[in-house]
Every structure is written in C-alpha cells, then in structure tokens.
Design a protein around this motif. Structure first.
Motif, mmCIF file in Angstrom:
data_model
loop_
_atom_site.group_PDB
_atom_site.id
_atom_site.type_symbol
_atom_site.label_atom_id
_atom_site.label_comp_id
_atom_site.label_asym_id
_atom_site.label_seq_id
_atom_site.Cartn_x
_atom_site.Cartn_y
_atom_site.Cartn_z
ATOM 1 N N ASP A 62 52.683 26.326 22.295
ATOM 2 C CA ASP A 62 51.606 26.878 21.464
ATOM 3 C C ASP A 62 51.989 26.893 19.988
ATOM 4 O OD1 ASP A 62 50.430 29.371 23.879
ATOM 5 O OD2 ASP A 62 49.999 27.230 23.656
ATOM 6 N N SER A 63 53.263 27.138 19.716
ATOM 7 C CA SER A 63 53.727 27.222 18.329
ATOM 8 C C SER A 63 53.653 25.878 17.607
ATOM 9 C CB SER A 63 55.158 27.752 18.289
ATOM 10 O OG SER A 63 56.025 26.898 19.006
ATOM 11 N N LYS A 65 51.297 23.305 18.534
ATOM 12 C CA LYS A 65 49.976 22.689 18.633
ATOM 13 C C LYS A 65 49.272 22.668 17.285
ATOM 14 C CE LYS A 65 49.048 23.797 23.472
ATOM 15 N NZ LYS A 65 48.281 24.650 24.410
#
Length: 118
Positions: A62-63, A65
């Motif tokens: 997620d960090s 994306k």
C-alpha cells in the motif's frame, strides 16, 4: 544459484525520484519472480513490490501504490523500481530478491541505500 546486484540508490530530496536496478545472473531470468523489499533502521524488512515471471503481473505494498513502478527487462536480466514522489519515510536499504517460478524468495542482493531528506 542466483546472484543479484542492486544499484541506483542515493540521497534525494522529498518529492524527488530515483530508479533502482537489480541485475540477475546464474539462472534464466524469465523463470524468476522478482521482488523489492526494504528495511528501515530499527524496523523489520518489508515487502515493496513484486513482478511475476509468468506474465509480468505486478503487486505493490500500500505504501508504494501510485508512487512506485516495478518493471523488468528479460533481455537485460534486470528488474527496475522507479520511485517517484519520494517521502522521508521511504528511507531504507532496498533489497532485490528472486524466487524460482512461484516459489519463495530464496535469493537476495546486498542492498542499496535510499535516503530521502525532508
């Protein structure tokens, strides 16, 4: 046995970009799933991105994306990580890893330091 060598790390200001490279040898590159991991001081190693051997499908933490892009050039036996909009929290040693097919990441590079200043 697979040998991995990372390059492209360095010091960059927040908001800047870097491109990391990982050169592989020792096995047919197109049989390897390749990944990027990172380890910040005092923290555990964490997953960043992966690109599959089969169809170059990608998956990101997620960090990463929307800011990082993983790619591979099978003709050059090299994987890349384009990192844009870098943040101080991206500061870490970045490691390249390889897995045979869909197996586990058993091969690791020596790491390259990325430092993002605020």
């Amino acid at each position: 046995q697979v040998q991995l060598v990372e390059s492209g790390g360095g010091l960059v200001q927040a908001g800047g970009s870097l491109r990391l490279s990982c050169a592989a040898s020792g096995r047919a590159f197109n049989t390897l799933t390749m990944g990027w991991f990172r380890q910040a001081p005092g923290k555990e190693r964490e997953f960043v991105a992966v690109i599959s051997w089969r169809n170059s499908n990608t998956h990101y933490a997620d960090s990463a994306k929307g800011r990082f892009t993983v790619s591979r050039d099978n003709a050059k036996n090299t994987m890349y990580l384009q990192m844009d909009s870098l943040k101080p929290e991206d500061t870490a040693v970045y490691y390249c890893a390889a897995a045979v097919g869909d197996g586990q990441f058993n091969f690791w590079g020596q790491g390259t330091q990325v430092t993002v200043s605020s």
